[in-house]
Design a protein around this motif. Structure first.
Motif, PDB file in Angstrom:
ATOM      1  N   CYS A  64      -6.943  -3.649   2.474  1.00  0.00           N
ATOM      2  CA  CYS A  64      -6.874  -2.190   2.683  1.00  0.00           C
ATOM      3  C   CYS A  64      -7.454  -1.453   1.479  1.00  0.00           C
ATOM      4  CB  CYS A  64      -5.454  -1.713   2.979  1.00  0.00           C
ATOM      5  SG  CYS A  64      -5.370   0.093   3.079  1.00  0.00           S
ATOM      6  N   HIS A  85      -0.161  -4.157   5.564  1.00  0.00           N
ATOM      7  CA  HIS A  85      -1.465  -4.352   6.204  1.00  0.00           C
ATOM      8  C   HIS A  85      -2.494  -4.873   5.205  1.00  0.00           C
ATOM      9  CE1 HIS A  85      -1.977   0.311   5.679  1.00  0.00           C
ATOM     10  NE2 HIS A  85      -2.218  -0.322   4.544  1.00  0.00           N
ATOM     11  N   CYS A  99       0.852  -1.187   0.000  1.00  0.00           N
ATOM     12  CA  CYS A  99       0.000   0.000   0.000  1.00  0.00           C
ATOM     13  C   CYS A  99       0.890   1.240   0.000  1.00  0.00           C
ATOM     14  CB  CYS A  99      -0.874  -0.028   1.252  1.00  0.00           C
ATOM     15  SG  CYS A  99      -1.985   1.387   1.414  1.00  0.00           S
ATOM     16  N   CYS A 147      -5.765  -3.378   8.272  1.00  0.00           N
ATOM     17  CA  CYS A 147      -4.990  -2.310   8.921  1.00  0.00           C
ATOM     18  C   CYS A 147      -5.129  -2.293  10.427  1.00  0.00           C
ATOM     19  CB  CYS A 147      -5.449  -0.961   8.384  1.00  0.00           C
ATOM     20  SG  CYS A 147      -5.322  -0.841   6.610  1.00  0.00           S
ATOM     21  N   SER A 189       0.476   3.664   1.761  1.00  0.00           N
ATOM     22  CA  SER A 189       0.648   4.031   3.178  1.00  0.00           C
ATOM     23  C   SER A 189       1.914   3.387   3.751  1.00  0.00           C
ATOM     24  CB  SER A 189      -0.562   3.572   3.999  1.00  0.00           C
ATOM     25  OG  SER A 189      -1.737   4.123   3.485  1.00  0.00           O
ATOM     26  N   ARG A 238      -1.634  -3.192  -8.224  1.00  0.00           N
ATOM     27  CA  ARG A 238      -1.155  -3.339  -6.853  1.00  0.00           C
ATOM     28  C   ARG A 238      -0.021  -4.353  -6.863  1.00  0.00           C
ATOM     29  NH1 ARG A 238      -1.905   0.199  -3.002  1.00  0.00           N
ATOM     30  NH2 ARG A 238      -3.149  -0.452  -1.226  1.00  0.00           N
TER      31      ARG A 238
HETATM   32 ZN    ZN Z   1      -3.189   0.623   3.070  1.00  0.00          ZN
END
Ligand code: ZN
Ligand code: NAP
Length: 352
Positions: free
Chosen positions: A161, A66, A41, A92, A43, A341
């Motif tokens: 996520c 996550h 991700c 997450c 993040s 992804r």
């Molecule tokens: Zn994420």
């Protein structure tokens, strides 16, 4: 306690590399999971590079990850929902206080005592929690999800996520038939947003800065694709959207999208760029438009999303990588170059 292989970063400027971390022995309510795939991700990248320092400073070493899918290897004596060999997911969140109004409303993501999968205080071992770039993880059963058996596991991991973060606000804002819906940014979150908006029956428009993604956007479910750097193309959609989901990870002009909303339209930010975004109050006032945020989703809604994906055959489009390729994957994320992804095959950790 036992030791597990993982990939961690020692500082904001350090690459991720092989490490050994401590994991707790399963308590009576815990599920121990062998991690098979973990999504990458944006993040994870923001956290590794400490880009959210003012809100959630990163504690090093950090083990991100996550979007976890794996197989149950052991369960505590009081675990009732899972048994060895079950396919499960972890997103997450790994804990919350279970008693606050948010928890009681199945919105654990807003619990003031919520524990994120990585970089949150770890009440069992001290230090911080370590995420899914690892061979295993131990999680309380109430934060473990059931994974539909009919889906490709590499493509399921990102649902934990990217999937729930786009599913939840679209459900909240009533995305469905008869609604014109925009998705800004065709990355990990954006491509899931397109799939859900289409599955919910909306008219879907993708806004991208990457002309090379136009064909993919249509294949993923978009009815129309707009080059967001072309003012003429943007102007054609002025005042016409019911809902726009903004997934952009970097500085950009949100007012350009507020201008595309119709009366009472809503723009929801899920992207979390490092810097604050300037907002024009006039853009909101004319048309009683609203600007919102949304954070992942609660555990019950995450299970609902996974079940929906099982019924509709929805997974992320993934590039499967080895853990050894993760630093290169981060460089590509920064260039908006992922289709759509990265999903790490954790078997690759065995050779470390
Ligand atoms: Zn994420
Ligand atoms: P990602 O795969 O890197 O996708 C981000 C996309 O944004 C890119 O593919 C690109 O799409 C677009 N973009 C990037 N830089 C841009 C720029 N300078 N101007 C305009 N567009 C740009 O990232 P992700 O994993 O989907 O995550 C997106 C954001 O959501 C991150 O900030 C992440 O931290 C955040 N996030 C929030 C939540 C939450 O609960 N709210 C959950 C997960 C992630 P195009 O090439 O199509 O333009």
């Amino acid at each position: 306690m036992y030791q597990a292989k993982a990939y961690s970063a020692a500082a904001a400027t350090s690459p991720l590399k092989s490490a050994t971390i401590d994991r707790r022995a399963a308590t009576e309510t815990d599920v121990q999971i062998e991690i098979l795939f973990c999504g990458v991700c944006h993040s994870d990248l923001h956290t590794v590079r400490n880009e959210w320092a003012s809100i959630m400073p990163t504690v090093y070493p950090v083990v991100p990850g996550h979007e976890i899918v794996g197989k149950v290897t052991a369960v505590g004596a009081k675990v009732t929902k899972y048994k060895a060999d079950d396919l499960v997911g972890v997103g997450c969140l790994v804990d919350s206080d279970h008693t606050c109004p948010s928890c009681r409303a199945d919105k654990e993501q807003f619990c003031p005592e919520g524990v994120f999968t990585y970089n949150s205080p770890d009440k069992h071992l001290g230090g911080v929690t370590y995420g899914g770039y690892s061979e295993s993880i131990v999680v309380d059963e109430s934060f473990v999800l059931k994974v539909p058996k009919n889906l490709d596991l590499a493509g399921v991991a990102p649902l934990l996520c990217a999937g729930i973060t786009t599913y939840s606000p679209m459900r909240h804002w009533g995305v469905g038939k008869g609604k014109k819906v925009g998705v800004v940014g065709l990355g990990g979150l954006g491509h899931m947003g397109v799939k859900f908006a289409r599955a919910f029956g909306a008219h879907v428009v993708v806004f991208t800065t990457s002309p090379s993604k136009v064909d993919d956007a249509k294949r993923l479910g978009a009815h129309e694709v707009v080059n967001s750097r072309n003012a003429d193309e943007m102007a054609l959609h002025a005042g016409s959207f019911d809902f726009i989901l903004d997934t952009v990870s970097a500085d950009h002009d949100v007012n350009a999208y507020i201008n595309l909303l119709g009366l009472d339209g809503n723009l929801t930010l899920v992207g979390a760029p490092e810097n604050p975004l300037p907002v024009s109050s006039f853009a909101l006032i004319f048309g009683r438009k609203s600007l919102s945020g949304s954070l992942i989703g609660g555990i019950a809604e995450t299970q609902e999303m996974l079940d929906f994906c099982g019924e509709h055959g929805i997974t992320a489009d993934v590039e499967v990588i080895s853990i050894q390729q993760v630093n290169e994957a981060y460089d590509r994320l920064l260039k908006s170059d992922v289709k759509y992804r990265f999903s790490i095959d954790m078997a690759s950790l065995k050779s470390e």
